[in-house]
Design a protein around this motif. Structure first.
Motif, PDB file in Angstrom:
ATOM      1  N   SER A  11     -23.537 -34.418  36.216  1.00 42.91           N
ATOM      2  CA  SER A  11     -23.003 -33.964  34.935  1.00 42.91           C
ATOM      3  C   SER A  11     -23.806 -32.755  34.449  1.00 42.91           C
ATOM      4  N   GLY A  12     -23.084 -31.736  34.037  1.00 49.02           N
ATOM      5  CA  GLY A  12     -23.752 -30.537  33.523  1.00 49.02           C
ATOM      6  C   GLY A  12     -24.151 -29.542  34.596  1.00 49.02           C
ATOM      7  N   GLY A  53     -22.194 -27.660  36.340  1.00 47.05           N
ATOM      8  CA  GLY A  53     -21.367 -26.455  36.335  1.00 47.05           C
ATOM      9  C   GLY A  53     -20.027 -26.581  37.041  1.00 47.05           C
ATOM     10  N   LYS A  54     -19.634 -27.807  37.373  1.00 45.81           N
ATOM     11  CA  LYS A  54     -18.387 -28.026  38.121  1.00 45.81           C
ATOM     12  C   LYS A  54     -17.163 -27.539  37.342  1.00 45.81           C
ATOM     13  N   SER A  55     -17.029 -28.001  36.098  1.00 44.81           N
ATOM     14  CA  SER A  55     -15.859 -27.625  35.295  1.00 44.81           C
ATOM     15  C   SER A  55     -15.848 -26.118  35.017  1.00 44.81           C
ATOM     16  N   THR A  56     -17.026 -25.578  34.770  1.00 40.71           N
ATOM     17  CA  THR A  56     -17.102 -24.138  34.501  1.00 40.71           C
ATOM     18  C   THR A  56     -16.618 -23.343  35.705  1.00 40.71           C
ATOM     19  N   ARG A 112     -12.930 -29.887  28.831  1.00 40.95           N
ATOM     20  CA  ARG A 112     -13.909 -30.763  28.173  1.00 40.95           C
ATOM     21  C   ARG A 112     -13.276 -32.120  27.942  1.00 40.95           C
TER      22      ARG A 112
HETATM   23  N1  LIG Z   1     -18.351 -23.437  26.039  1.00 40.51           N
HETATM   24  C1  LIG Z   1     -19.646 -23.683  26.341  1.00 40.51           C
HETATM   25  N2  LIG Z   1     -20.618 -23.250  25.529  1.00 40.51           N
HETATM   26  C2  LIG Z   1     -21.920 -23.472  25.811  1.00 40.51           C
HETATM   27  N3  LIG Z   1     -22.336 -24.141  26.900  1.00 40.51           N
HETATM   28  C3  LIG Z   1     -21.429 -24.599  27.746  1.00 40.51           C
HETATM   29  C4  LIG Z   1     -20.018 -24.406  27.519  1.00 40.51           C
HETATM   30  N4  LIG Z   1     -19.343 -24.981  28.528  1.00 40.51           N
HETATM   31  C5  LIG Z   1     -20.271 -25.517  29.350  1.00 40.51           C
HETATM   32  N5  LIG Z   1     -21.503 -25.294  28.902  1.00 40.51           N
HETATM   33  C6  LIG Z   1     -22.763 -25.698  29.548  1.00 40.51           C
HETATM   34  O1  LIG Z   1     -22.710 -25.285  30.888  1.00 40.51           O
HETATM   35  C7  LIG Z   1     -23.266 -26.273  31.756  1.00 40.51           C
HETATM   36  C8  LIG Z   1     -22.236 -26.702  32.787  1.00 40.51           C
HETATM   37  O2  LIG Z   1     -21.177 -27.396  32.139  1.00 40.51           O
HETATM   38  P1  LIG Z   1     -19.931 -27.997  32.930  1.00 40.51           P
HETATM   39  O3  LIG Z   1     -18.978 -28.499  31.914  1.00 40.51           O
HETATM   40  O4  LIG Z   1     -19.445 -26.965  33.865  1.00 40.51           O
HETATM   41  O5  LIG Z   1     -20.587 -29.192  33.709  1.00 40.51           O
HETATM   42  P2  LIG Z   1     -19.892 -30.291  34.640  1.00 40.51           P
HETATM   43  O6  LIG Z   1     -20.564 -30.196  35.976  1.00 40.51           O
HETATM   44  O7  LIG Z   1     -18.435 -30.131  34.615  1.00 40.51           O
HETATM   45  O8  LIG Z   1     -20.318 -31.631  33.920  1.00 40.51           O
HETATM   46  P3  LIG Z   1     -19.503 -33.012  33.772  1.00 40.51           P
HETATM   47  O9  LIG Z   1     -19.634 -33.741  35.083  1.00 40.51           O
HETATM   48  O10 LIG Z   1     -20.220 -33.716  32.683  1.00 40.51           O
HETATM   49  O11 LIG Z   1     -18.088 -32.679  33.427  1.00 40.51           O
HETATM   50  C9  LIG Z   1     -23.723 -27.395  30.867  1.00 40.51           C
HETATM   51  O12 LIG Z   1     -25.098 -27.227  30.620  1.00 40.51           O
HETATM   52  C10 LIG Z   1     -22.930 -27.198  29.616  1.00 40.51           C
HETATM   53  O13 LIG Z   1     -23.616 -27.676  28.495  1.00 40.51           O
END
Ligand SMILES: Nc1ncnc2c1ncn2[C@@H]1O[C@H](COP(=O)(O)OP(=O)(O)OP(=O)(O)O)[C@@H](O)[C@H]1O
Ligand SMILES: [Mg+2]
Lengths: 223, 137
Positions: A40-41, A43-46, B135
């Motif tokens: 989690s966190g 960067g996958k979704s990003t 999200r």
């Molecule tokens: N709009 C935003 N503004 C500020 N920080 C962000 C934003 N979107 C993501 N982040 C940050 O970027 C990093 C990666 O987030 P991301 O959502 O890509 O993680 P993830 O791997 O998808 O996590 P998860 O498994 O919880 O979904 C995290 O530290 C998150 O807090």
């Protein structure tokens, strides 16, 4: 077919800068099933948001089918999302007040396909994802999670996209249903010759995919 | 103001390739058709009820005028009847009349409100980022 070079995405929150995607490069062949694993966190979704043009990269390059989407104007990005990308979300994200069939029809409506034609294709797609015909006119709230995700997959396939991006598509489902959805995605990727990039927590799913990437602190490592 | 459910819906529509214009048009036409529907219901209800209500007012005024002992909390109708009775002796042909002008003004006012009321959501719609849909809730 999909080529990413030194892709970066930074978020500013107050004084701190978060490097959510931090220099990702990759190349993926057409029709492959790709898994991305990471905490989690990480960067996958990003990363998916950048690939699907839901968000703009801070720097770097994304090229799909020879087109460089990191250089496209907003107007082009809308049609790129509409015609070349299919999204599948963890929480299904169907439009609540219309039927399953109408949900699948939306992307085709956006491309201006005639009503009779899109209705027919929506029906075919729903049958292809194994949703019983007597459930096609139900609203999402009257379908189970697994059924809603099938509808979402049918919707993602509607405009024959080159690339399907799935963010933890089985995250809200029990193991067995999740496995069925994964198999379905994989089967359809082969039939429709669509590339699929799926974020997953499931090592089993990852094992059965063509390529597995691990992501940590925005950096990608190929397995 | 967009409630959370609608905001999510907007994000999803954007993510699957709908444009701002298209979503805004959809939302505005939704609120305009609701306005028309509301106006229509109002007009029909008004047209259907105006006459019975007048009758109730008038007849209660007549009965109350003729038989004061039966007023028994006749309420507004009764009291109004008394006033009318005092001023005039024949009120049998009293009719509720609504002119076309009033209908048009009412409709125009409702439309203006609907359009202004949509301009604000339209602006809010344009601000929803499609990446929000990734999200969790
Ligand atoms: N709009 C935003 N503004 C500020 N920080 C962000 C934003 N979107 C993501 N982040 C940050 O970027 C990093 C990666 O987030 P991301 O959502 O890509 O993680 P993830 O791997 O998808 O996590 P998860 O498994 O919880 O979904 C995290 O530290 C998150 O807090
Ligand atoms: Mg995520």
């Amino acid at each position: 077919m999909l080529k990413v070079e030194n892709l970066k995405k930074q978020f500013k929150s107050g004084d701190t800068i978060i490097n959510a995607v931090d220099g990702v490069s990759l190349e993926i062949e057409e029709g492959s099933f790709v898994s991305i694993i990471g905490k989690s966190g990480s960067g996958k979704s990003t990363l998916l948001a950048l690939l699907g043009a839901l968000d703009k990269a801070t720097s770097g390059k994304i090229e799909i089918g020879g087109k460089e989407i990191t250089k496209m104007p907003d107007r082009k990005l809308i049609s790129y999302r509409r015609e070349e990308i299919g999204f599948v979300f963890q929480n299904y994200n169907l439009i609540p007040n219309i039927s399953a069939l109408e949900n699948v029809m939306i992307p085709m409506e956006l491309t201006g396909m005639p009503k009779a034609k899109r209705k027919e294709r929506a029906r075919d797609l729903l049958l292809e994802v194994d949703l019983d015909e007597n459930k096609h006119l139900r609203k999402p709230s009257r379908l189970s999670g697994g059924e809603q995700q099938r509808v979402a997959i049918a919707r993602a396939l509607a405009n024959k996209p080159k690339l399907i991006l799935a963010d933890e598509p089985t995250g809200n489902l029990d193991t067995e249903t999740g496995k069925m959805i994964d198999d379905l995605l994989k089967k359809l990727a082969k039939i429709e010759k669509t590339t699929i990039i799926a974020v997953t927590h499931d090592q089993d799913v990852a094992k059965r995919s063509d390529i597995v990437f691990h992501i940590k602190d925005g950096k990608l490592v190929k397995e | 103001m967009i409630v959370r459910e609608r905001r999510k819906e907007i994000g999803v529509l954007k993510a699957i390739g709908s444009s701002n214009i298209k979503i805004v048009t959809q939302f505005i036409s939704e609120s305009v058709s609701l306005t028309f529907l509301g106006t229509l219901v109002g007009l029909v209800a008004g047209a259907l009820l105006a006459s019975p209500i007048m009758n109730v007012l008038v007849s209660s005024s007549l009965t109350s005028g003729q038989q004061p002992e039966r007023i028994m909390g006749g309420g507004i109708g009764g009291r109004m009847g008394m006033v009318i009775m005092n001023g005039q002796s024949t009120i049998r042909n009293l009719n509720a009349v609504v002119s076309y002008n009033i209908i048009l003004y009412g409709l125009a006012a409702a439309l203006v409100i609907a359009i202004i009321g949509s301009a604000i959501p339209a602006w809010l719609i344009s601000k929803v980022r499609p990446s929000e849909v990734l999200r969790g809730e």
